[in-house]
Every structure is written in structure tokens, then in C-alpha cells.
Design a protein around this motif. Structure first.
Motif, short mmCIF file in Angstrom:
data_model
loop_
_atom_site.label_atom_id
_atom_site.label_comp_id
_atom_site.label_asym_id
_atom_site.label_seq_id
_atom_site.Cartn_x
_atom_site.Cartn_y
_atom_site.Cartn_z
N PRO A 49 8.78 4.11 9.34
CA PRO A 49 9.56 4.11 10.54
C PRO A 49 10.46 3.34 10.72
O PRO A 49 10.61 2.31 9.99
CB PRO A 49 7.90 3.86 11.48
CG PRO A 49 7.55 2.87 10.60
CD PRO A 49 7.59 3.58 9.11
N PRO A 50 11.07 3.29 12.12
CA PRO A 50 12.10 2.18 12.16
C PRO A 50 11.43 0.61 12.02
O PRO A 50 10.26 0.45 12.56
CB PRO A 50 12.63 2.63 13.70
CG PRO A 50 11.44 3.27 14.35
CD PRO A 50 10.67 3.95 12.99
N PHE A 51 12.00 -0.31 11.84
CA PHE A 51 11.62 -1.74 11.76
C PHE A 51 10.44 -1.73 10.87
O PHE A 51 9.84 -2.70 11.18
CB PHE A 51 11.23 -2.06 13.17
CG PHE A 51 12.44 -2.00 14.30
CD1 PHE A 51 13.42 -2.96 14.25
CD2 PHE A 51 12.53 -0.89 15.08
CE1 PHE A 51 14.61 -2.90 15.30
CE2 PHE A 51 13.60 -0.69 16.08
CZ PHE A 51 14.77 -1.89 16.10
N ASP A 52 10.25 -0.95 10.00
CA ASP A 52 8.97 -1.15 8.96
C ASP A 52 9.11 -2.54 8.49
O ASP A 52 10.06 -2.79 7.86
CB ASP A 52 8.92 0.13 8.25
CG ASP A 52 7.58 -0.11 7.39
OD1 ASP A 52 6.62 0.51 8.00
OD2 ASP A 52 7.54 -0.59 6.16
N LEU B 65 0.97 -0.97 -0.07
CA LEU B 65 0.07 0.07 -0.08
C LEU B 65 0.93 1.15 -0.25
O LEU B 65 0.63 2.33 0.74
CB LEU B 65 -1.09 0.07 1.24
CG LEU B 65 -1.63 -1.40 1.56
CD1 LEU B 65 -2.49 -1.24 2.67
CD2 LEU B 65 -2.63 -1.77 0.20
N LEU B 66 2.01 1.39 -0.85
CA LEU B 66 2.90 2.43 -0.61
C LEU B 66 2.97 3.12 -2.05
O LEU B 66 3.77 3.96 -2.24
CB LEU B 66 4.17 1.94 -0.44
CG LEU B 66 4.24 1.55 1.35
CD1 LEU B 66 5.61 0.95 1.68
CD2 LEU B 66 4.29 2.76 2.11
N ALA C 193 1.88 6.34 6.28
CA ALA C 193 2.42 6.18 5.05
C ALA C 193 1.69 5.53 4.17
O ALA C 193 1.58 5.67 2.84
CB ALA C 193 3.80 5.44 5.27
N ARG C 194 0.60 4.54 4.68
CA ARG C 194 -0.08 3.45 3.67
C ARG C 194 -1.31 3.96 3.49
O ARG C 194 -2.31 3.31 2.50
CB ARG C 194 -0.01 2.25 4.39
CG ARG C 194 1.54 1.63 4.22
CD ARG C 194 1.56 0.42 5.10
NE ARG C 194 2.48 -0.33 4.87
CZ ARG C 194 3.76 -0.25 5.44
NH1 ARG C 194 3.89 0.65 6.37
NH2 ARG C 194 4.88 -0.89 5.06
N LEU D 221 4.71 14.88 6.95
CA LEU D 221 4.96 13.88 8.21
C LEU D 221 5.29 14.84 9.47
O LEU D 221 4.75 14.33 10.55
CB LEU D 221 6.12 13.28 7.85
CG LEU D 221 6.72 12.12 8.99
CD1 LEU D 221 5.72 11.43 9.51
CD2 LEU D 221 7.92 11.51 8.59
N LEU D 222 5.91 15.92 9.28
CA LEU D 222 6.03 16.81 10.59
C LEU D 222 4.94 17.10 10.97
O LEU D 222 4.83 17.34 12.29
CB LEU D 222 7.01 18.09 10.18
CG LEU D 222 7.35 18.98 11.20
CD1 LEU D 222 8.29 18.28 12.14
CD2 LEU D 222 7.94 20.30 10.34
#
Length: 370
Positions: free
Chosen positions: A268-271, A18-19, A51-52, A342-343
Motif C-alpha cells: 500500500p501507499p506509505f508502506d 514477512l514478504l 501482503a504479509r 488483491l482485486l
């Protein structure tokens, strides 16, 4: 048995994750489709959904944690995930041998000689009701098993007993001790029978395919799946990548156009996108991977033209973007625009933490591209 180019694999993977375009799905549908969101960092699943999904808001996931439709627990690769409650009831029994071996391997010497049934019974009794934090659980177990290391006892019990981490664990912005409670008490239902491995593989391929056997094993932590996949061949499509590696897919699942534009995305981290395969070159080359994945850490990344192009960090209202290679002017402009959105989603100066994704860069926040 068609050969798939790297760009075809890339665009197909992005589509299924979904990106390529933000989806008009609910958070619960998306968590189910992805078979969980990697969640070592409490805020990471929120950014992953942002993001998705179109117009995702924080309370869309927080509500699912509170109403127990989604739970936070260790599953794939013995790491924290947010998964649908129904998926937890089936995936945990399937992965229980992997979870048990990982923790007992790390702490086996510390608990050697203990009666496993007695240890499990004590752990279940202590986690019943309101549950305990891990340090509390360890101290309570140490009182029952004098002379044993409290941390080892707590981790051993968590490897043997199905449990979840209820809210506020996993809620946006929460930091603090992680509570543990019995899974069946939190869910109000007993754990289910393990699903057939082929059913899980089909769901994996729908969100991560086409993929090879090593990819499937790397995603879930199970081994010896070659025989299972071989037994499924009549139900699968078979491809090869440019190096001749065999890839499997769900019948009828479309392949994406390799020339389809891929928008900038911040993850994000670990995506899941980075960790969903053994061979990750469909989204990140090996040189960049060594800069993104260091030890047990997986840094937050951003994509340009469908591939990892850099890392990012956020602190005190500043979102710092660090490209791994120089960006062309048009790429830098798109990165800055998406970073600004995102901010607005992130909390702190300039970001209320409740906005949808279309918010412009607030005056009090800033984006720095290194």
C-alpha cells in the motif's frame, strides 16, 4: 565483520518484513513485530497485512481497533501509525520530544507567548470524554485563546498531549473527520515510562535489520543515536554493505539466502518496507524512488524479484498496474495473478472487501497492466 551483498540485504529485509512467504501470524503479533504499520491512508494497513499474512481478513484488524488492542496515532517520523496499545504507551513518551518539536516548529509563531501549561490543560480538558474532531478542538481552543489561529492551536495541543484517533478512524473504507481523544482515557491506563533507546533499537533491527545508525534515526525520528549504538556493540553483530557502510544486527538473527526466490507482492501507499531506512536501495533504486516518493506522497508499489518494479492504483473495480520498466512474460503473468488476488480483497465492483487473499479475479473487476 562480513560484507553483505545487496541481494543478501534485500532477501533478509523481505524475510523480516514477512514478504518472502505469507506468515501464519495473527494481525496483533504482526503489528507488534513491525512496531506499527504506517497508516496515513486508512486502508493501507489492511493491504499491508494482506501482503504479509496467510488468509488475512479485514475484520482481523478492525476488531483490534474496536477492542483497543491497536490504536491509530502519530508516532514515528510524526506520521500516522497503527500500533499495539502497549507499544503506544511506551513509544509515545520516547518520541514526545520529536512530536512536539515538529508541530511547534510549524506553528510556533502562531502560539508564541501562550503559557504552555495553560494550553495543555485546556487541550486535555476538551479532549476528555468523547473527544472532538480536530476542527472542533481548534474552534473550542480559539474561544479560550481569542485572536489565535484555531488550526495552529489544535495542532499545537496535539503535539503536546498524548492522544489517539479512535474508530471509526483507521477502519477499512472509512473516510471523514478524524476524532481525537486522550490516550490514557481510551486505553484505561496512564502512559508508561519511556523505554530505553537500546531496547527499541533491538526491536527495530529484528524487523528492519541489518541497518545503520542513519537508518534507525530515519525510521524513528530520533537523533544522536550513534553513541547509543556504540554502547551496544558488544551485544550486536556488525556487518558492512558493498559500499563499506557499517550495519548492525541482532545477535543470532539469520541472514537470508540471496538466491531465494522472492514472490510478487503488492504494497500500500506509505508502506513500512519503503520508509524503514535512510538508504532504501535494498528495495528500491534511487531513480525509481524519485518516481515513487514525490513530496510528502509515497505511492503504492509492487515488487518483482524482491525490488520495487512499479506502482499501482485502484478505482471503481479496476486495478491498474504501471511497471517502471518492461516486465518479462513470466513476470507479467505473476504480477497479473497477484493483482487478481488483491482485486478480490479490495471493495467495490468485483471485490466484496471481505475475501481472503486466494480469491480469483472477479468477473466484474479487471486488472490492467500498462
Amino acid at each position: 565483520m562480513s560484507q553483505l551483498s545487496l541481494r543478501t540485504l534485500n532477501r533478509t529485509y523481505l524475510e523480516r518484513q514477512l514478504l518472502l512467504g505469507r506468515a501464519a501470524r495473527t494481525p496483533l503479533e504482526t503489528v507488534g513485530h513491525l512496531m506499527g504499520l504506517q497508516g496515513q491512508e486508512p486502508d493501507a494497513p489492511y493491504v499491508g497485512l494482506w501482503a504479509r499474512l496467510a488468509d488475512f481478513r479485514h475484520d482481523g484488524l478492525t476488531a483490534l481497533l474496536h477492542d483497543r488492542s491497536v490504536v491509530r496515532a502519530k508516532l514515528q517520523r510524526n506520521t500516522q501509525h497503527l500500533v499495539r496499545a502497549e507499544d503506544f504507551r511506551t513509544l509515545h513518551p520516547l518520541l514526545a520530544p520529536v512530536l512536539g518539536k515538529a508541530r511547534q516548529g510549524a506553528f510556533g509563531r502562531a502560539i508564541h507567548g501562550l503559557d504552555t501549561a495553560e494550553l495543555v490543560g485546556a487541550g486535555r480538558e476538551l479532549m476528555s470524554g468523547d473527544g472532538l474532531t480536530r476542527p472542533q478542538l481548534g474552534r473550542a481552543l480559539a474561544a479560550r485563546f481569542p485572536g489565535r489561529d484555531a488550526l495552529a492551536l489544535a495542532y499545537a495541543v496535539q503535539s503536546l498531549v498524548a492522544h489517539v484517533h479512535p474508530p471509526p478512524s483507521g477502519v477499512w473504507g472509512h473516510r471523514g473527520a478524524t476524532p481525537v481523544v486522550l490516550a490514557e482515557e481510551w486505553l484505561g491506563r496512564p502512559m508508561a515510562e519511556p523505554p530505553r533507546a537500546d531496547e527499541v533499537i533491538l526491536r527495530y533491527l529484528a524487523a528492519y535489520g541489518p541497518a545503520g545508525v542513519r537508518d534507525i534515526q530515519a525510521w524513528c525520528g530520533l537523533t544522536r543515536l550513534r553513541a547509543v549504538v556504540d554502547g551496544m556493540r558488544s551485544r550486536l553483530r556488525v556487518y558492512h554493505d558493498s559500499s563499506g557502510r557499517e550495519l548492525f544486527d541482532v545477535p543470532g538473527a539469520p541472514l537470508a539466502d540471496p538466491d531465494r526466490p522472492a514472490p510478487v507482492r503488492f504494497l500500500p501507499p506509505f508502506d513500512n518496507l519503503v520508509l524503514g531506512h535512510a538508504d532504501r536501495t535494498r528495495v528500491i533504486d534511487d531513480e525509481d524512488r524519485r518516481r515513487v516518493i514525490t513530496g510528502s506522497e509515497v505511492r503504492p508499489v509492487f515488487l518483482v524479484d524482491g525490488f520495487v518494479r512499479g506502482i499501482w492504483s485502484w478505482r471503481d473495480g479496476t486495478l491498474e498496474v504501471t511497471p517502471l520498466r518492461p516486465l518479462a512474460p513470466d513476470e507479467a503473468a505473476e504480477v497479473r495473478e497477484e493483482a487478481g488476488a488483491l482485486l478480490g480483497f479490495l471493495p467495490g465492483p468485483g471485490g466484496a472487501g471481505t475475501a481472503g487473499r486466494r480469491r480469483a479475479v472477479p468477473a466484474a473487476g479487471q486488472v490492467l497492466i500498462g
